[in-house]
Design a protein around this motif. Structure first.
Motif, PDB file in Angstrom:
ATOM      1  N   GLU A 130      43.149 -19.290  16.471  1.00  0.00           N
ATOM      2  CA  GLU A 130      42.045 -20.111  16.980  1.00  0.00           C
ATOM      3  C   GLU A 130      40.907 -19.207  17.433  1.00  0.00           C
ATOM      4  OE1 GLU A 130      41.016 -23.172  20.698  1.00  0.00           O
ATOM      5  OE2 GLU A 130      43.047 -22.401  20.407  1.00  0.00           O
ATOM      6  N   LYS A 131      39.683 -19.512  16.977  1.00  0.00           N
ATOM      7  CA  LYS A 131      38.533 -18.743  17.423  1.00  0.00           C
ATOM      8  C   LYS A 131      38.248 -19.049  18.891  1.00  0.00           C
ATOM      9  CE  LYS A 131      34.916 -18.021  14.907  1.00  0.00           C
ATOM     10  NZ  LYS A 131      33.692 -18.182  14.074  1.00  0.00           N
ATOM     11  N   LEU A 132      38.082 -17.997  19.678  1.00  0.00           N
ATOM     12  CA  LEU A 132      37.789 -18.157  21.104  1.00  0.00           C
ATOM     13  C   LEU A 132      36.274 -18.101  21.275  1.00  0.00           C
ATOM     14  CD1 LEU A 132      40.565 -15.866  22.622  1.00  0.00           C
ATOM     15  CD2 LEU A 132      40.616 -18.343  22.214  1.00  0.00           C
ATOM     16  N   GLU A 133      35.639 -19.264  21.217  1.00  0.00           N
ATOM     17  CA  GLU A 133      34.184 -19.346  21.149  1.00  0.00           C
ATOM     18  C   GLU A 133      33.487 -18.822  22.403  1.00  0.00           C
ATOM     19  OE1 GLU A 133      32.774 -19.930  18.460  1.00  0.00           O
ATOM     20  OE2 GLU A 133      34.214 -21.029  17.237  1.00  0.00           O
ATOM     21  N   GLY A 134      34.160 -18.792  23.523  1.00  0.00           N
ATOM     22  CA  GLY A 134      33.529 -18.325  24.756  1.00  0.00           C
ATOM     23  C   GLY A 134      33.874 -16.894  25.103  1.00  0.00           C
ATOM     24  N   ILE A 135      34.355 -16.136  24.121  1.00  0.00           N
ATOM     25  CA  ILE A 135      34.726 -14.739  24.351  1.00  0.00           C
ATOM     26  C   ILE A 135      34.121 -13.898  23.234  1.00  0.00           C
ATOM     27  CG2 ILE A 135      36.653 -13.100  24.517  1.00  0.00           C
ATOM     28  CD1 ILE A 135      38.384 -15.424  25.502  1.00  0.00           C
ATOM     29  N   GLN A 136      33.661 -12.707  23.571  1.00  0.00           N
ATOM     30  CA  GLN A 136      33.278 -11.713  22.584  1.00  0.00           C
ATOM     31  C   GLN A 136      34.084 -10.444  22.832  1.00  0.00           C
ATOM     32  OE1 GLN A 136      29.124 -10.851  21.795  1.00  0.00           O
ATOM     33  NE2 GLN A 136      28.507 -12.881  22.522  1.00  0.00           N
ATOM     34  N   HIS A 137      34.520  -9.828  21.739  1.00  0.00           N
ATOM     35  CA  HIS A 137      35.269  -8.584  21.861  1.00  0.00           C
ATOM     36  C   HIS A 137      34.752  -7.621  20.796  1.00  0.00           C
ATOM     37  CE1 HIS A 137      39.463  -6.446  22.129  1.00  0.00           C
ATOM     38  NE2 HIS A 137      38.463  -5.705  22.565  1.00  0.00           N
ATOM     39  N   LYS A 138      33.760  -6.836  21.176  1.00  0.00           N
ATOM     40  CA  LYS A 138      33.128  -5.893  20.249  1.00  0.00           C
ATOM     41  C   LYS A 138      33.680  -4.483  20.424  1.00  0.00           C
ATOM     42  CE  LYS A 138      28.505  -4.215  18.908  1.00  0.00           C
ATOM     43  NZ  LYS A 138      27.048  -4.365  19.122  1.00  0.00           N
ATOM     44  N   TYR A 139      33.873  -4.065  21.656  1.00  0.00           N
ATOM     45  CA  TYR A 139      34.360  -2.724  21.950  1.00  0.00           C
ATOM     46  C   TYR A 139      35.797  -2.798  22.443  1.00  0.00           C
ATOM     47  CZ  TYR A 139      29.328  -2.003  21.864  1.00  0.00           C
ATOM     48  OH  TYR A 139      28.009  -2.003  21.492  1.00  0.00           O
ATOM     49  N   ARG A 140      36.595  -1.809  22.073  1.00  0.00           N
ATOM     50  CA  ARG A 140      38.046  -1.856  22.287  1.00  0.00           C
ATOM     51  C   ARG A 140      38.428  -2.200  23.719  1.00  0.00           C
ATOM     52  NH1 ARG A 140      41.028   3.655  21.023  1.00  0.00           N
ATOM     53  NH2 ARG A 140      39.703   4.265  22.785  1.00  0.00           N
ATOM     54  N   GLU A 141      37.784  -1.582  24.694  1.00  0.00           N
ATOM     55  CA  GLU A 141      38.232  -1.697  26.078  1.00  0.00           C
ATOM     56  C   GLU A 141      37.642  -2.896  26.824  1.00  0.00           C
ATOM     57  OE1 GLU A 141      36.724   1.009  24.863  1.00  0.00           O
ATOM     58  OE2 GLU A 141      38.316   2.514  24.709  1.00  0.00           O
ATOM     59  N   THR A 142      36.632  -3.556  26.252  1.00  0.00           N
ATOM     60  CA  THR A 142      35.878  -4.548  27.019  1.00  0.00           C
ATOM     61  C   THR A 142      35.797  -5.881  26.310  1.00  0.00           C
ATOM     62  OG1 THR A 142      34.512  -2.754  27.906  1.00  0.00           O
ATOM     63  CG2 THR A 142      33.697  -5.005  28.206  1.00  0.00           C
ATOM     64  N   ALA A 143      36.185  -6.950  27.012  1.00  0.00           N
ATOM     65  CA  ALA A 143      36.030  -8.320  26.511  1.00  0.00           C
ATOM     66  C   ALA A 143      34.998  -9.039  27.362  1.00  0.00           C
ATOM     67  CB  ALA A 143      37.362  -9.066  26.563  1.00  0.00           C
ATOM     68  N   LEU A 144      34.087  -9.743  26.712  1.00  0.00           N
ATOM     69  CA  LEU A 144      33.068 -10.534  27.403  1.00  0.00           C
ATOM     70  C   LEU A 144      33.538 -11.974  27.503  1.00  0.00           C
ATOM     71  CD1 LEU A 144      31.486  -8.001  26.382  1.00  0.00           C
ATOM     72  CD2 LEU A 144      29.499  -9.484  26.140  1.00  0.00           C
ATOM     73  N   PHE A 145      33.380 -12.560  28.675  1.00  0.00           N
ATOM     74  CA  PHE A 145      33.796 -13.939  28.921  1.00  0.00           C
ATOM     75  C   PHE A 145      32.593 -14.745  29.389  1.00  0.00           C
ATOM     76  CE2 PHE A 145      35.678 -17.164  31.850  1.00  0.00           C
ATOM     77  CZ  PHE A 145      36.351 -17.899  30.888  1.00  0.00           C
ATOM     78  N   ALA A 175      30.283 -20.314  25.307  1.00  0.00           N
ATOM     79  CA  ALA A 175      30.717 -20.894  26.579  1.00  0.00           C
ATOM     80  C   ALA A 175      32.158 -21.354  26.454  1.00  0.00           C
ATOM     81  CB  ALA A 175      29.841 -22.080  26.979  1.00  0.00           C
ATOM     82  N   THR A 176      32.907 -21.240  27.533  1.00  0.00           N
ATOM     83  CA  THR A 176      34.271 -21.755  27.556  1.00  0.00           C
ATOM     84  C   THR A 176      34.708 -21.997  28.991  1.00  0.00           C
ATOM     85  OG1 THR A 176      36.560 -21.377  26.866  1.00  0.00           O
ATOM     86  CG2 THR A 176      35.352 -19.464  27.618  1.00  0.00           C
ATOM     87  N   ARG A 177      35.560 -22.995  29.150  1.00  0.00           N
ATOM     88  CA  ARG A 177      36.212 -23.211  30.445  1.00  0.00           C
ATOM     89  C   ARG A 177      37.659 -22.713  30.398  1.00  0.00           C
ATOM     90  NH1 ARG A 177      33.098 -28.102  30.211  1.00  0.00           N
ATOM     91  NH2 ARG A 177      31.803 -28.380  32.061  1.00  0.00           N
TER      92      ARG A 177
END
Length: 450
Positions: A130-145, A175-177
């Motif tokens: 499932e695509k997590l539309e409210g998260i970005q993961h571009k760099y190995r150590e860091t996830a954006l929420f 965005a995500t809740r």
């Protein structure tokens, strides 16, 4: 219990200003009707919101419309290219309907690169298919929420690269809740040590809402989670959040709870000009946040007519160090929205950074820049040199989609007009930059899977 020094400052009620009511601002009398009409025209395409703190405390109205904070928050004419401005102006003057204006505005918006650096296509991860539309993961150590209740701001910066989500372009909104899915993703990706809570601005949320995102992260007891970052412009645009707002103490106590749990809390503050960090209320807000044990780091893009002089940056960094804040990044304005107005040639950006850097002590030299947050990663301009008779840009990746790319110097042909990575070509007769082959391969698999 944290005491916030509430008695020293009067309680302020937040009052937003948008296209609907900006003419009610008393200081608007200082502008001509032509300048007010330009705000309506540009504001019909790019997002606009200011508030009473910005209006009354930060803008020098005797210098408007040339005041840097005015330009930073108000949609001035130059933010649109002439053909776009004239099209919208003619449409509004003709008495076109709201739907007609919106349709034309959307046509223009799609020409302004609303999805820079592959945010929609290449940064969104999958969790159990499932695509997590409210998260970005571009760099190995860091996830954006991206918490859904934090997808607005106290006021809008006219350079912001996330502008599409403020103008109703739902396909470009993050965005995500669903904090539970983030926690599950973190469990199955132990390489992630940092969660960056971002937006919009997550600090528009009341403390009780922010708790609903942060408390589950703490209670999950994730062994890999070392740092929680909060990206926010609230210190610049509404510092009362940490001093006199009703939930100021609750917000500060939540910060202390994170620190007491053993997780480092990094408050990533956006300061674009020294005036934003000089009011009494912002200084108190900074002190209150620091008393929780959180560390404040600062970042800003380099912006034409806002901060495009080394003395401005040197002053910002010097003030920040004196206040116990860590200078972190000078960015190159992204290739989206009003880049044609705000963009600075890369060579000049490097000179501004270098001359400002020379004016700071070692304590301020924690800052990195000028850095482009481009598709392959954060590309830093190290300088311009002549090598074997060829003038070149010297570059490196501070962060990369592939960690192996980080800190490898590479070279681009000298281009005095370049304002972004896409304007550069590899030097010394090479056909591609060293990372492009791997980057192309990764594009065939558009999302990261667990």
């Amino acid at each position: 219990m944290i005491t916030n020094g509430h008695s020293d400052f009067s309680v302020q009620n937040y009052k937003p200003y948008t296209l609907r009511n900006f003419r009610e601002i008393p200081q608007m009398e200082k502008l001509s009707e032509e300048e007010k009409f330009a705000i309506e025209v540009v504001g019909s395409v790019l997002p606009f919101k200011a508030n009473n703190y910005v209006i009354d405390e930060l803008i020098d109205w005797d210098n408007a419309p040339d005041d840097p904070i005015f330009i930073l928050t108000f949609p001035v004419k130059e933010l649109l290219k002439d053909e776009h401005f004239n099209t919208m102006a003619d449409l509004i003057r003709s008495g076109a309907s709201k739907n007609e204006i919106k349709a034309k505005a959307n046509e223009i918006r799609l020409q302004l690169n609303p999805n820079p650096a592959g945010q929609m296509d290449h940064n969104v991860p999958q969790y159990h298919k499932e695509k997590l539309e409210g998260i970005q993961h571009k760099y190995r150590e860091t996830a954006l929420f991206f918490p859904s209740q934090g997808q607005t701001c106290h006021a809008y910066c006219s350079f912001c690269f996330r502008w599409p989500q403020f103008v109703g372009m739902k396909d470009y909104r993050f965005a995500t809740r669903e904090i539970e899915k983030l926690i599950g993703y973190l469990r199955e990706n132990p390489q992630v040590t940092d969660v960056l809570i971002t937006g919009g601005d997550p600090m528009v949320m009341k403390a009780e809402i922010l708790e609903q995102y942060i408390n589950p992260l703490l209670e999950a007891d994730l062994p890999n989670l070392q740092n929680i970052r909060i990206g926010s412009k609230s210190l610049s645009y509404w510092p009362y959040k940490y001093v006199t707002d009703r939930d100021a103490n609750k917000t500060l106590n939540l910060f202390r709870k994170v620190v007491d749990s053993g997780i480092h809390l990094a408050f990533m503050a956006h300061f674009n000009h020294p005036v934003e960090q000089e009011t009494a209320i912002v200084k108190k807000a900074i002190q209150n946040i620091q008393q929780t044990g959180a560390v404040i780091r600062t970042q800003s893009p380099l912006l034409y007519k806002i901060n495009d002089h080394p003395d401005i940056w040197a002053k910002m960094w010097q003030q920040q160090v004196q206040m116990g804040i860590i200078p972190y990044y000078m960015f190159v304005v992204r290739n989206t929205g009003a880049q044609h107005f705000y963009g600075i040639p890369l060579e000049r950006a490097w000179h501004i950074f270098r001359e400002a850097y020379q004016q700071t002590s070692g304590l301020g030299r924690t800052v990195r820049g000028p850095s482009m947050s481009a598709h392959p990663g954060k590309v830093q301009i190290l300088g311009v040199e002549e090598i074997h008779g060829e003038k070149v840009f010297v570059l490196r990746l501070i962060q990369g989609r592939n960690p192996d790319w980080v800190d490898r110097p590479f070279f681009a042909e000298y281009n005095p007009d370049a304002i972004w990575l896409d304007d550069l070509k590899p030097a010394f007769g090479r056909s591609k930059f060293f990372f492009e082959k791997d980057l192309k391969k990764s594009q065939s698999n558009k999302v990261r899977s667990v």
